[in-house]
Design a protein around this motif. Structure first.
Motif, PDB file in Angstrom:
ATOM      1  N   MET A 140       0.817  -1.191   0.000  1.00 55.17           N
ATOM      2  CA  MET A 140       0.000   0.000   0.000  1.00 55.17           C
ATOM      3  C   MET A 140       0.865   1.260   0.000  1.00 55.17           C
ATOM      4  O   MET A 140       0.445   2.280  -0.529  1.00 55.17           O
ATOM      5  N   THR A 141       2.039   1.183   0.614  1.00 55.74           N
ATOM      6  CA  THR A 141       2.901   2.363   0.626  1.00 55.74           C
ATOM      7  C   THR A 141       3.427   2.693  -0.765  1.00 55.74           C
ATOM      8  O   THR A 141       3.820   3.830  -1.016  1.00 55.74           O
ATOM      9  N   ALA A 142       3.430   1.713  -1.650  1.00 52.94           N
ATOM     10  CA  ALA A 142       3.902   1.960  -3.020  1.00 52.94           C
ATOM     11  C   ALA A 142       2.996   2.948  -3.743  1.00 52.94           C
ATOM     12  O   ALA A 142       3.461   3.695  -4.606  1.00 52.94           O
ATOM     13  N   ILE A 143       1.717   2.984  -3.399  1.00 54.80           N
ATOM     14  CA  ILE A 143       0.801   3.950  -4.014  1.00 54.80           C
ATOM     15  C   ILE A 143       1.249   5.364  -3.683  1.00 54.80           C
ATOM     16  O   ILE A 143       1.314   6.232  -4.562  1.00 54.80           O
ATOM     17  N   ILE A 187       7.611   6.387 -13.542  1.00 57.58           N
ATOM     18  CA  ILE A 187       7.430   5.091 -14.208  1.00 57.58           C
ATOM     19  C   ILE A 187       8.130   3.969 -13.444  1.00 57.58           C
ATOM     20  O   ILE A 187       7.613   2.853 -13.330  1.00 57.58           O
ATOM     21  N   VAL A 188       9.280   4.266 -12.865  1.00 53.33           N
ATOM     22  CA  VAL A 188       9.994   3.252 -12.077  1.00 53.33           C
ATOM     23  C   VAL A 188       9.191   2.886 -10.837  1.00 53.33           C
ATOM     24  O   VAL A 188       9.071   1.707 -10.481  1.00 53.33           O
ATOM     25  N   GLU A 189       8.617   3.891 -10.190  1.00 55.59           N
ATOM     26  CA  GLU A 189       7.796   3.629  -8.997  1.00 55.59           C
ATOM     27  C   GLU A 189       6.523   2.866  -9.362  1.00 55.59           C
ATOM     28  O   GLU A 189       6.067   2.008  -8.610  1.00 55.59           O
ATOM     29  N   THR A 190       5.946   3.177 -10.512  1.00 57.08           N
ATOM     30  CA  THR A 190       4.760   2.445 -10.977  1.00 57.08           C
ATOM     31  C   THR A 190       5.122   0.986 -11.260  1.00 57.08           C
ATOM     32  O   THR A 190       4.395   0.066 -10.861  1.00 57.08           O
ATOM     33  N   GLY A 237       4.869  -4.646  -9.677  1.00 54.78           N
ATOM     34  CA  GLY A 237       5.653  -5.842  -9.340  1.00 54.78           C
ATOM     35  C   GLY A 237       5.344  -6.354  -7.943  1.00 54.78           C
ATOM     36  O   GLY A 237       5.213  -7.566  -7.725  1.00 54.78           O
ATOM     37  N   LEU A 238       5.206  -5.447  -6.986  1.00 52.62           N
ATOM     38  CA  LEU A 238       4.863  -5.852  -5.620  1.00 52.62           C
ATOM     39  C   LEU A 238       3.491  -6.529  -5.582  1.00 52.62           C
ATOM     40  O   LEU A 238       3.316  -7.543  -4.895  1.00 52.62           O
ATOM     41  N   GLY A 291       3.727  10.490  -5.083  1.00 48.27           N
ATOM     42  CA  GLY A 291       4.721  11.495  -4.719  1.00 48.27           C
ATOM     43  C   GLY A 291       5.937  11.551  -5.623  1.00 48.27           C
ATOM     44  O   GLY A 291       6.803  12.410  -5.447  1.00 48.27           O
ATOM     45  N   ALA A 292       6.005  10.667  -6.592  1.00 45.27           N
ATOM     46  CA  ALA A 292       7.184  10.597  -7.458  1.00 45.27           C
ATOM     47  C   ALA A 292       7.193  11.746  -8.466  1.00 45.27           C
ATOM     48  O   ALA A 292       6.148  12.173  -8.950  1.00 45.27           O
ATOM     49  N   GLY A 293       8.394  12.203  -8.767  1.00 46.37           N
ATOM     50  CA  GLY A 293       8.559  13.203  -9.806  1.00 46.37           C
ATOM     51  C   GLY A 293       8.505  12.539 -11.177  1.00 46.37           C
ATOM     52  O   GLY A 293       8.486  11.313 -11.299  1.00 46.37           O
ATOM     53  N   ALA A 294       8.505  13.365 -12.201  1.00 47.06           N
ATOM     54  CA  ALA A 294       8.410  12.855 -13.570  1.00 47.06           C
ATOM     55  C   ALA A 294       9.562  11.919 -13.922  1.00 47.06           C
ATOM     56  O   ALA A 294       9.388  10.987 -14.702  1.00 47.06           O
ATOM     57  N   ASP A 295      10.727  12.126 -13.320  1.00 46.48           N
ATOM     58  CA  ASP A 295      11.892  11.309 -13.659  1.00 46.48           C
ATOM     59  C   ASP A 295      11.866   9.923 -13.023  1.00 46.48           C
ATOM     60  O   ASP A 295      12.584   9.029 -13.461  1.00 46.48           O
ATOM     61  N   THR A 296      11.041   9.708 -11.986  1.00 49.24           N
ATOM     62  CA  THR A 296      10.992   8.396 -11.331  1.00 49.24           C
ATOM     63  C   THR A 296       9.596   7.779 -11.298  1.00 49.24           C
ATOM     64  O   THR A 296       9.436   6.675 -10.801  1.00 49.24           O
TER      65      THR A 296
END
Length: 109
Positions: A1-4, A16-19, A24-25, A9-14
């Motif tokens: 749930m913390t991944a949401i 897609i990686v966070e998504t 994956g989780l 909160g991720a910037g444009a540069d990260t």
């Protein structure tokens, strides 16, 4: 749930990686549930999950030794620890039996 929260909160540069990480989780949570509920129902699932966790652990170890990435200690602890726990579970439930189990027996196991 913390991944949401990480994705939001991720910037444009990260972002897609966070998504990618969040999805994956969720996928691995589902795979772990399948393994826990029916450990002999899906041939090669144990081996696929173990190979994935081992590959990430070895990649993190390589990056750490080369000093070419940050966060490797976290990956080593999380995925390395998970690999060890999964390997113990695999041995305890004799996960390899799913490979050669007849369909009827695998479904009822």
């Amino acid at each position: 749930m913390t991944a949401i929260a990480d994705v939001v909160g991720a910037g444009a540069d990260t972002r897609i990686v966070e998504t990618w990480r969040m999805v994956g989780l969720a996928v691995f949570a589902g795979l772990f549930a399948l393994l826990a509920l029916r450990p002999h129902a899906l041939p090669y699932l144990w081996e696929l999950v173990l190979a994935s966790k081992l590959a990430l652990t070895l990649a993190a170890l390589g990056y750490q030794l080369a000093g070419s990435a940050t966060g490797t200690a976290t990956i080593l602890a999380a995925d390395g620890g998970l690999f060890v726990l999964l390997l113990i579970a695999y041995l305890c439930v004799r996960g390899w039996r799913a490979i050669s189990a007849p369909r009827g027996r695998a479904a009822s196991a």
